[in-house]
Motif scaffolding. Structure first.
Motif, mmCIF file in Angstrom:
data_model
loop_
_atom_site.group_PDB
_atom_site.id
_atom_site.type_symbol
_atom_site.label_atom_id
_atom_site.label_comp_id
_atom_site.label_asym_id
_atom_site.label_seq_id
_atom_site.Cartn_x
_atom_site.Cartn_y
_atom_site.Cartn_z
ATOM 1 N N PHE A 163 39.567 36.253 58.262
ATOM 2 C CA PHE A 163 38.509 35.669 58.139
ATOM 3 C C PHE A 163 38.219 34.453 59.168
ATOM 4 O O PHE A 163 37.163 33.582 59.194
ATOM 5 C CB PHE A 163 37.949 35.589 56.964
ATOM 6 N N GLY A 180 31.970 44.421 53.079
ATOM 7 C CA GLY A 180 32.590 43.178 52.660
ATOM 8 C C GLY A 180 31.737 42.088 53.348
ATOM 9 O O GLY A 180 31.597 40.808 52.794
ATOM 10 N N ARG A 204 31.461 38.470 42.996
ATOM 11 C CA ARG A 204 32.117 39.612 42.419
ATOM 12 C C ARG A 204 31.438 40.875 42.357
ATOM 13 O O ARG A 204 30.181 40.875 42.725
ATOM 14 C CB ARG A 204 32.237 39.064 41.049
ATOM 15 N N LEU A 218 38.705 39.804 42.173
ATOM 16 C CA LEU A 218 38.086 39.326 43.132
ATOM 17 C C LEU A 218 38.581 40.062 44.250
ATOM 18 O O LEU A 218 39.813 40.283 44.364
ATOM 19 C CB LEU A 218 38.469 37.836 43.388
ATOM 20 N N CYS A 219 37.817 40.272 45.238
ATOM 21 C CA CYS A 219 38.149 41.035 46.503
ATOM 22 C C CYS A 219 37.252 40.182 47.598
ATOM 23 O O CYS A 219 35.964 40.233 47.482
ATOM 24 C CB CYS A 219 37.971 42.480 46.651
ATOM 25 N N ARG A 220 37.915 39.844 48.880
ATOM 26 C CA ARG A 220 37.183 39.253 49.824
ATOM 27 C C ARG A 220 36.742 40.121 50.874
ATOM 28 O O ARG A 220 35.873 39.727 51.752
ATOM 29 C CB ARG A 220 37.898 38.021 50.182
ATOM 30 N N CYS A 221 37.344 41.004 50.927
ATOM 31 C CA CYS A 221 37.093 42.013 52.086
ATOM 32 C C CYS A 221 35.997 43.276 51.950
ATOM 33 O O CYS A 221 35.451 43.498 52.737
ATOM 34 C CB CYS A 221 38.582 42.794 52.412
#
Lengths: 202, 924, 171
Positions: free
Chosen positions: B337, B825, B860, C145-148
């Protein structure tokens, strides 16, 4: 070994550099007065209520209210923010099927990660929610068997005074501020309160 | 201040005389590591082959060693087997002098073998490269420059000692502080002004623009470091006074009371954000003092930069701590990112190895440390003044002032400041624009690159302001936007037109026609008691590319038809390997069997050299340098700025096209028996692949493996290796191939015939994009619109995003499911920035070392409309429209769309991020 | 030092001496080299470190490894991401993750895979009505948790395995 590679050094004498220590030790969570301190209150009901007011320093500490929450989700930390990850009460007060309290909160906790634990780590029942309530409301609630798990006032002495899960509040570890005083001091207050008629403050 | 460049990236010079392994070292060291980074690997199934999954998918669902944090010394071929561990101690105080390091808590077995301090680095002549200017380790006797600045590196030979020490030191920092000094003052990182005055008609030339006159900075600063924006007579850079005079006139025009105009003067504040990639930064290194060889395994978005930074750090080091060679391997990333583009972390990995020679050593952040030391998104204070024509809703003039918190080190602050200015008017056509921007040094954690930088901040301010203006003007929000759109061929605020498709009208049409938008009034009316319902939308265009982007790609065809791709792009989840394989498959009829990513060591045959800074080079210098056929303006770029699809795949794509034309096509001609004078020889572009067969009308289909075998047998091309460079246009060159002078959008090419080695071809002609293109703000943009429905609980103020719709355009989507996933995302990250995530500045912020994911809340599944989030990808404008970058643009409009929806629900506009339940409850 | 014995992916390990203050995460990653189980936050907030613990009664649950002592796992049987595929044959959930393009960087994948697998096995024993499916999947995966990915494809991947075999997972 070059001059750059050297064994670990103690940089400077700690005594010279550490911040001033040795102030009169007071518990980080604050103190609790002993029942004797209220002897001067002549009116037994007022004295009883005063015991409870003193005890309420414990009951309203985040160590207690975090797991006596107003909703189905516990809170965490001195700032009493919502628990992460999002765990919920569940049917037995020990979480939903996928996120049980005991997944992380094991019998004795894990100090290196600051993870507290207890064999019966769980949420207080919804009827015992204290979060956001006044001291009087908590008092009326705590002695109401319909809302305190069917306990008598004497049972409360053991619950607050001897229960080891409650006892965690005074030794929570990590960054957490302990509940005020000691469990013994709290027990003495509950006992004094019970013996004087368990009056509630106004 | 020198003339600012868009991305102030340092170029490494060979001053250090250290060999960086841009070509393979003779030892086959760590070949096993390369195998782990080459996916799917020979023996594994390839879900990408039939489009049913990512090329790296099997490795990722089976827990294969892939990320750098998975590797230990024992996993590295040729390394000693045991791993030592390093602990970086960072300062949680930047206002008191560091007086000592007290390791008294670490007695007996817990003592580190070596303690490295700032004094040690000074003695050894080790200094951070200019990009990371500042002490690598805060020396005792100095106040730390910023919160989270490293002050000591503790090296432990045994894991157990390290493990216990880190817990003890987390509880109580060993850093001892003395007298209060206050924060150290340092100059601001950048101060710039972007001003444009359009001509009287759309066709008339501009009166003034950055493209015409260059980018300008004020020459005068107050004692406290604040720029003096007024056009004083002594302004530096010559041009400042002229631009500033136009700028002040624009501001005076906005301020003039004019009943025909609606003027809004608004402030907006955006917060500091952590990229929160899930794999904390990590690295592994081993210094072999006998060979004076430093070997590393890292996980960064900018491999060449990391290698060069290491070379630079050791360039002036004393003999005993100066490697002769540095061989760096790069792994897949557990997220990036932007936060792993130009991170100083690799420098500390290397220092750990140098100060504990002979012992492979690992440095890994835990999450507290990642919050404390990792690159952050810049917090912004934005003041916008806009004048709308009441009658038409057209924006007459726009002025804004941006103040960015850059934190403790310069990093990308100058670039973020520029991008924020050039994106300040978003998708719109504004004839008069004046934007100042200043990136400040503070004692906060360093801010740098992060997804959507500069644009997310300004777009939130602008798109919420557009909604407010629409309400004030009595114009529908979509209509107001449509009336102001910058059209194809129109000039952006830097004065140049966008050179790619402009599809903002379609994005607005799509949102306007969507049921969520059309049903907004009904939804509001149907809100249950205790709930407020609102709908909001926002539009964003985002630049992709930096104005000096390049790619390395190598494509090899085996006799059995198998395709192997090697590239310098980094796989951080963005799907670059899959996109690369799909792009190459268009030409070679087969999805690659193997893609090897993050490889800057596999292109030695090209013999590339570079000089100068591609962002500031003069035309004369570029022309002179270009005479050397090995010269390119830059060798390898960071995988960032959404350039993966557009730039990252370009070299391999063009290499594959040449491989088709001079490898498989001659083989096909031979197999079809087409002779020399047959005009069909030149119809290669009319052939196409279907199910692994090369189809040409009127001729028998040919199987790809047969063609590959034939190409090998007849000595046609079987491998191509290429370099591509873009400065808002591709460098083009011609190469001698089979009697042709073959032109391609490449600037370097090497080819292989049969099983032979790669041989570089001298380009017969090259045209690099002119140096003047460096004045362009951006020429490449892609667009995205987002529409959301929120439900707000009156009692708690909690905002729930109940439904979402994002519509985007990205030209040819190389891997559509990856694009869709990026949009999902981006939505989650945008929602987080709007509602959840917040890092306070300074002592209460992440620099104090006490932050983790309980306090820093990221979205979440339950925070998102997981089952009510629709993503629409517009089909390309033409079958041959190239891919456009989209990974950043998809997160940006989400933030203002949510704010606009909250305003729709509550009637209240919020002007600071994030909007918390408490904020909402307060206004209800 | 205490010694522990446990079963990992069907294979017996130990007795191995471990420090009482060694986390299970470090036991897996540093001692055994099983790095498929990730380290994300060290505070049980992201659950990228979660493994499956198989209880003797046939039920299973995930547990984070970063906040729990290795000694706590003495005598337990666990499954990690490395143990799902058998002889190279991927499980339906692994295949579904792949075909849905569920993950991007993949760092959270081991945790989601373990959690999803536990959910499937739970529903097999205690099926739920179709109407509760989406809520159940969201609830089950919510600790991770997933950030993508924005979670969308993960949820769809788990849901679609269930919908592909409704007789097994749904009432």
């Amino acid at each position: 070994m070059t001059p750059l590679l050297r064994m670990a050094l103690l940089a400077l004498a700690a005594a010279l550099l550490l911040p001033a220590q040795g102030r009169a030790a007071s518990p980080p969570g604050g103190t609790l007065a002993a029942p004797e301190a209220f002897a001067g209150i002549a009116d037994p009901e007022a004295r009883s209520a005063a015991y409870f007011s003193e005890l309420s320093k414990v009951l309203t500490s985040p160590r207690c209210t975090n797991c006596h929450p107003a909703t189905d989700r516990p809170r965490q930390g001195d700032a009493a923010r919502l628990h992460q990850p999002p765990v919920f009460r569940g049917p037995d007060g020990q979480g939903l099927a996928s996120l049980r309290c005991s997944m992380c909160h094991r019998e004795s906790g894990f100090k290196p990660a600051g993870m507290p634990g207890h064999p019966h780590w769980q949420l207080a029942p919804a009827s015992m929610a204290w979060e956001g309530k006044t001291v009087r409301e908590i008092c009326l609630q705590i002695k109401d068997p319909a809302r305190n798990g069917g306990r008598s006032v004497d049972d409360l002495i053991a619950h607050i005074g001897d229960d080891t899960l409650v006892g965690w509040a005074w030794a929570p570890g990590g960054d957490r501020t302990p509940a005020p005083g000691t469990q013994e001091e709290a027990k003495a207050l509950v006992k004094a309160w019970a013996q004087t008629g368990a009056a509630c403050p106004n | 201040m020198t003339e600012p460049s868009r991305r102030d990236v340092l170029k490494w010079s060979a001053a250090g005389g250290i060999a960086l392994s841009l070509s393979r070292l003779p030892v086959a060291m760590a070949a096993a590591f390369d195998d782990t980074q080459t996916l799917p690997g020979r023996a594994r199934p390839n879900p990408a082959a039939a489009g049913h999954g990512r090329i790296d998918a099997v490795a990722k669902v089976t827990g294969a060693k892939l990320y750098v944090s998975d590797f230990r010394a024992a996993d590295m071929e040729g390394w000693p087997a045991t791993t030592a561990h390093a602990l970086l101690v960072r300062a949680a105080d930047a206002t008191h002098v560091l007086t000592g390091i007290d390791l008294g808590a670490l007695d007996g077995d817990l003592k580190p073998t070596v303690v490295v301090t700032g004094q040690d680095l000074a003695q050894a002549g080790l200094k951070g490269p200019p990009f990371y200017a500042g002490d690598l380790l805060c020396p005792v006797g100095t106040t730390p420059l910023y919160l989270g600045q490293p002050a000591a590196l503790l090296l432990f030979e045994r894991f157990d000692a390290f493990d216990r020490a880190r817990v003890l030191l987390r509880e109580k920092s060993p850093l001892v502080f003395g007298a209060e000094t206050g924060a150290l003052a340092r100059p601001n990182y950048a101060a710039m002004r972007f001003t444009r005055v359009a001509g009287p008609t759309p066709d008339a030339p501009d009166v003034y623009s950055p493209l015409m006159e260059g980018w300008i900075s004020p020459g005068v600063f107050e004692a406290g470091g604040r720029p003096v924006w007024q056009p004083l007579p002594i302004a530096e850079g010559g041009q400042y006074k002229k631009g500033a005079t136009y700028g002040e006139a624009i501001r005076a025009g906005i301020a003039a009371a004019d009943p025909a105009a609606l003027v809004l003067d608004r402030s907006f504040r955006t917060q500091s954000i952590d990229p929160m990639f899930l794999e904390p930064e990590c690295g592994l290194a081993w210094y072999d003092p006998k060979a004076r060889a430093l070997r590393l395994a890292l996980g960064v978005q900018s491999p060449l930069e990391a290698a060069e930074a290491l070379g630079d750090m050791f360039g002036a080091a004393k003999e005993g701590v100066r490697p002769k060679s540095i061989d760096t391997r790069f792994a897949h990333l557990g997220g990036g990112f932007g936060g792993r583009d130009h991170t100083p972390f690799p420098l500390y990995v290397a220092l750990a190895a140098i100060f504990l020679p002979n012992r492979p050593i690992r440095l890994a952040h835990d999450r507290f440390q990642q919050f404390q030391g990792g690159i952050k998104r810049h917090a912004f204070d934005i003041r916008s003044k806009v004048a709308f024509e009441r009658a038409t809703g057209r924006i007459r003039a726009f002025a804004a002032d941006h103040v960015l918190d850059g934190g403790g080190l310069a990093n990308y602050s100058a670039s973020v400041a520029v991008v924020s200015a050039t994106s300040a008017i978003g998708a719109y056509d504004v004839p008069k624009v004046d934007v100042t921007t200043v990136a400040e040094h503070t004692r906060g954690v360093t801010a740098g690159s992060m997804r959507g930088y500069g644009v997310v901040q300004t777009t939130v301010a602008l798109e919420t302001l557009m909604d407010e203006a629409a309400a004030a003007l009595g114009i529908d929000p979509v209509t107001l936007r449509r009336r102001n759109l910058l059209k194809t061929g129109g000039r952006s605020m830097a004065g140049n037109p966008w050179t790619v498709s402009v599809r903002t009208p379609e994005l607005l049409d799509k949102m306007e026609a969507h049921a969520l938008w059309r049903g907004r009034a009904a939804a509001k009316a149907a809100a249950p008691a205790g709930t407020l319902v609102g709908t909001g939308l926002a539009l964003c265009v985002k630049d992709y590319g930096t104005g000096a982007d390049c790619a390395l790609g190598r494509v090899e065809l085996e006799p059995d038809g198998r395709v192997r791709i090697v590239c310098d792009a980094v796989e951080m989840g963005n799907g670059i390997g899959t996109a690369m394989a799909n792009r190459v498959a268009q030409y070679l009829g087969r999805v690659a069997d193997e893609v090897s990513v993050a490889r800057i060591d596999a292109f030695g045959a090209l013999g590339l050299v570079t000089s100068g800074d591609p962002y500031t080079i003069t035309q004369a210098a570029q022309d002179k340098a270009a005479k050397n056929p090995r010269w390119v303006p830059a060798i390898s770029s960071a995988t960032s700025a959404s350039i993966g699809a557009h730039v990252g795949t370009q070299a391999a794509g063009e290499a594959a096209r040449i491989l088709l034309r001079f490898g498989l096509w001659p083989a096909a001609l031979a197999m079809w028996g087409i002779r020399k004078n047959d005009p069909r020889r030149f119809l290669w572009e009319e052939a196409y692949w279907q199910d692994g067969m090369l189809i040409m009308s009127g001729l028998p289909p040919l199987a790809q493996p047969d063609l590959a075998a034939k190409a090998h047998a007849m000595g046609a091309l079987t491998g191509t290796m290429a370099h591509a460079f873009s400065r808002w246009a591709w460098a083009q060159a011609a190469f001698p191939l089979d009697g042709f002078n073959w032109a391609a959008d490449l600037d370097a090419l090497a080819v292989r015939r049969g099983k032979g080695p790669f041989k570089v071809l001298d380009r017969s002609f090259v045209a690099f994009p002119p140096a003047s293109y460096n004045r362009i703000g951006t020429a490449f943009v892609s667009g995205c619109g987002t529409l959301v429905r929120v439900e707000i609980d009156r009692a708690s103020g909690a905002v729930r995003v109940a439904r979402g719709y994002s519509v985007l355009e990205c030209g040819h989507a190389l891997a559509p499911e990856v694009v869709r996933g990026q949009a999902h995302g981006g939505f989650a990250m945008g929602l987080g920035q709007a509602l959840l995530e917040n890092l306070p500045p300074f002592e209460d912020g992440p620099g104090n070392g006490r932050w983790n994911l309980g306090d820093y809340v990221v979205a979440r599944g339950s925070d998102l409309p997981v089952h009510a989030l629709e993503v629409e990808i517009l089909p390309p404008v033409a079958p041959n429209e190239p891919p456009k970058g989209m990974a950043e643009v998809v997160m940006i409009p989400v933030v203002p769309a949510i704010l606009n929806a909250i305003a729709d629900a509550t009637g209240k506009r919020f002007s600071a991020l994030p909007v918390t339940p408490d904020d909402v409850r307060r206004v209800l | 030092m205490p010694a522990i014995s446990l079963t990992i992916n069907g294979r017996a390990h130990g007795p191995i001496e471990v420090r009482a203050d060694l986390s299970m995460n470090d036991f897996l990653r540093e001692v055994l080299g099983l790095t498929g189980t990730k380290f994300g936050c060290g505070a049980a907030q992201c659950l990228s470190c979660a493994v499956i613990v198989d209880a003797g009664d046939g039920t299973s649950a995930t547990m984070p490894t970063c906040v729990i002592a290795a000694t706590d796992f003495d005598g337990k049987a666990i499954r990690t991401v490395e143990g799902h595929a058998k002889d190279g044959a991927l499980t339906p959930l692994q295949q579904s993750f792949i075909s849905h393009f569920a993950f991007q960087c993949g760092y959270c994948t081991p945790g989601f895979l373990n959690e999803g697998q536990v959910l499937l096995e739970r529903l097999e024993k205690a099926p739920i009505p179709r109407a509760e499916l989406e809520r159940t999947v969201t609830e089950a995966l919510d600790g991770h948790l997933c950030r993508c990915s924005g979670y969308v494809k993960y949820h769809e991947a788990v849901r679609d395995v269930i919908l592909a075999d409704p007789g097994r997972f749904l009432t």
